[in-house]
Design a protein around this motif. Sequence first.
Motif, PDB file in Angstrom:
ATOM      1  N   ASN A  98     -29.071 -79.100 105.246  1.00  0.00           N
ATOM      2  CA  ASN A  98     -28.361 -79.776 106.329  1.00  0.00           C
ATOM      3  C   ASN A  98     -26.976 -79.172 106.543  1.00  0.00           C
ATOM      4  OD1 ASN A  98     -28.887 -81.976 108.215  1.00  0.00           O
ATOM      5  ND2 ASN A  98     -27.103 -82.974 107.296  1.00  0.00           N
ATOM      6  N   ASP A  99     -26.274 -78.904 105.457  1.00  0.00           N
ATOM      7  CA  ASP A  99     -24.946 -78.298 105.581  1.00  0.00           C
ATOM      8  C   ASP A  99     -25.033 -76.921 106.243  1.00  0.00           C
ATOM      9  OD1 ASP A  99     -24.010 -80.512 104.294  1.00  0.00           O
ATOM     10  OD2 ASP A  99     -23.308 -79.491 102.488  1.00  0.00           O
TER      11      ASP A  99
ATOM     12  N   TYR B 249     -16.574 -76.619 110.945  1.00  0.00           N
ATOM     13  CA  TYR B 249     -16.927 -78.012 111.168  1.00  0.00           C
ATOM     14  C   TYR B 249     -17.511 -78.594 109.878  1.00  0.00           C
ATOM     15  CZ  TYR B 249     -18.710 -82.186 113.459  1.00  0.00           C
ATOM     16  OH  TYR B 249     -18.933 -83.483 113.820  1.00  0.00           O
ATOM     17  N   ASN B 250     -16.763 -79.449 109.197  1.00  0.00           N
ATOM     18  CA  ASN B 250     -17.217 -79.957 107.903  1.00  0.00           C
ATOM     19  C   ASN B 250     -17.281 -81.469 107.812  1.00  0.00           C
ATOM     20  OD1 ASN B 250     -14.549 -80.660 107.816  1.00  0.00           O
ATOM     21  ND2 ASN B 250     -13.976 -79.207 106.214  1.00  0.00           N
ATOM     22  N   THR B 251     -17.127 -82.161 108.950  1.00  0.00           N
ATOM     23  CA  THR B 251     -17.116 -83.623 108.911  1.00  0.00           C
ATOM     24  C   THR B 251     -18.419 -84.183 108.360  1.00  0.00           C
ATOM     25  OG1 THR B 251     -15.619 -83.689 110.810  1.00  0.00           O
ATOM     26  CG2 THR B 251     -16.797 -85.712 110.293  1.00  0.00           C
ATOM     27  N   GLN B 252     -19.549 -83.587 108.755  1.00  0.00           N
ATOM     28  CA  GLN B 252     -20.844 -84.128 108.359  1.00  0.00           C
ATOM     29  C   GLN B 252     -21.441 -83.435 107.133  1.00  0.00           C
ATOM     30  OE1 GLN B 252     -20.332 -86.811 110.103  1.00  0.00           O
ATOM     31  NE2 GLN B 252     -22.487 -86.981 110.600  1.00  0.00           N
ATOM     32  N   GLN B 253     -20.751 -82.477 106.566  1.00  0.00           N
ATOM     33  CA  GLN B 253     -21.299 -81.790 105.400  1.00  0.00           C
ATOM     34  C   GLN B 253     -21.298 -82.722 104.181  1.00  0.00           C
ATOM     35  OE1 GLN B 253     -19.753 -77.832 104.704  1.00  0.00           O
ATOM     36  NE2 GLN B 253     -19.403 -77.514 106.894  1.00  0.00           N
TER      37      GLN B 253
ATOM     38  N   ALA C  58     -38.573 -78.567 107.451  1.00  0.00           N
ATOM     39  CA  ALA C  58     -39.205 -78.819 108.756  1.00  0.00           C
ATOM     40  C   ALA C  58     -38.577 -80.031 109.441  1.00  0.00           C
ATOM     41  CB  ALA C  58     -40.707 -79.025 108.558  1.00  0.00           C
ATOM     42  N   LEU C  59     -38.268 -81.060 108.670  1.00  0.00           N
ATOM     43  CA  LEU C  59     -37.617 -82.244 109.245  1.00  0.00           C
ATOM     44  C   LEU C  59     -36.241 -81.878 109.782  1.00  0.00           C
ATOM     45  CD1 LEU C  59     -37.407 -85.297 109.766  1.00  0.00           C
ATOM     46  CD2 LEU C  59     -36.590 -85.560 107.409  1.00  0.00           C
ATOM     47  N   ALA C  60     -35.514 -81.055 109.050  1.00  0.00           N
ATOM     48  CA  ALA C  60     -34.171 -80.670 109.486  1.00  0.00           C
ATOM     49  C   ALA C  60     -34.204 -79.885 110.792  1.00  0.00           C
ATOM     50  CB  ALA C  60     -33.492 -79.846 108.399  1.00  0.00           C
TER      51      ALA C  60
ATOM     52  N   LEU D  85     -31.978 -84.958 109.473  1.00  0.00           N
ATOM     53  CA  LEU D  85     -31.754 -85.214 108.048  1.00  0.00           C
ATOM     54  C   LEU D  85     -30.595 -86.176 107.825  1.00  0.00           C
ATOM     55  CD1 LEU D  85     -32.217 -81.929 105.945  1.00  0.00           C
ATOM     56  CD2 LEU D  85     -33.446 -84.094 105.756  1.00  0.00           C
ATOM     57  N   ASP D  86     -29.636 -86.208 108.760  1.00  0.00           N
ATOM     58  CA  ASP D  86     -28.522 -87.144 108.620  1.00  0.00           C
ATOM     59  C   ASP D  86     -29.001 -88.593 108.572  1.00  0.00           C
ATOM     60  OD1 ASP D  86     -26.248 -85.475 108.476  1.00  0.00           O
ATOM     61  OD2 ASP D  86     -26.380 -85.090 110.630  1.00  0.00           O
TER      62      ASP D  86
END
Length: 415
Positions: free
Chosen positions: A231-232, A242-246, A284-286, A310-311
Amino acid sequence: MNKKMCARTLRNNTKYYQRMCICAVWLIVLISACRKQDIEPDPVGEPVPYTGPAKSLETTLFQTSNTLFIAAWKRADMTGRLHKLDSRTFTLFVPTDDAMKAAGWTLGKINTTLPDTLNALLAYYIADRNVAPASLATIKGNIALASLRTSADVPEYSIASPYTYLLFTGIHKDSLWMNGYPVSKWGNAIESTSGTLYTINRMLPLPQMDMLAYLQSDERFSFYLEACRINDSLYIEKNPWYNTQQTLTLLNPNPKYGGQYTLFAPTNEAFKKSGLQSIEDIRALACRTLPIGDAHNDEESYYVDPLTSLDSILLPHKMNFQGESGPYNPSGKPAHPAFFYNDLLDNTAISGMMLRLGQVGSSRPLMFNLEFTSKNGQVYVRRQGAKVAPMPLVQHDIQVLNGVIHVLNDGLLVP
């Protein structure tokens, strides 16, 4: 010559009379400002006796039977250290002699240990403010107390901005709990003029690893770590800055983040029970949401970050914690949303709790979208509004440097 002297005398007298008039005016003003009700009346009745504590924290400590802690206190000159601090009130958690012996701290060892080492040991049991028993009894769950123990050796921290070890303290049933452990029966606190002393029946382990190191040390979490990495990588490919969601970066402690937090770590078995049988299934989901969209303001003018499929799994498992995006309390200090087992048993307000206030033109209000229930002392968790049955925590209260980990094995926190 006489005329000049007379003129000079006249000028001096005029100045003198002017000063006297000014003083007289001010005296009249002061007298007129005084009213009868401003005069303090004579006391009526008998003096109310002072019934509060009369002894200092040090004197109170020295009159207890905790001889090993007292010996360590004197050798480390903790009294001298406390006098140098800005704080003048403290909360002291004193292990009994049996507790210190069980941890290997005999009188012989104390007398041969360097004072600085003992100073660091005892600092972990001193909070930098006074929490009286009457105040602690009103709190559901735990309160995060900053201990006097700090470290500049934790990565991302420094001598100028050291890491602070926390004491998550609360009452559960008839016991005092600290960092997920019952440490004594409730009701043995002794108050003093400069703080409160609680005697505890065990010494507390000092957290050594951060979340990432702990998860990497256990093969049960290889799917979760790979999901975070995949995901990252999608966000990094979108925008390296952009690292807010990592997620992986949040598994390390960092003074820029909103304090310590809670992770519900799913095992590999949890992924499989939710239909993700392999790393390829996770990948695959990601990829279902590629390409990742752009950040934008929604129809209500709230700023919205892009998300991946994935989030929808990763965010609930870290209770939507987003590092630099919060949460902070009104004083600007980290709020530390780290919830131990006794929190989840006793504090029903955690279910759906607001993590951060929203602001039009900025982010939406951020909520804990989890709900907790308990039965026979067992905590269960699921997503709010989920159709699936609540899942038990198969392991809990794994304290790490940046929070606490609970383990899920029955599935993922899906809608």
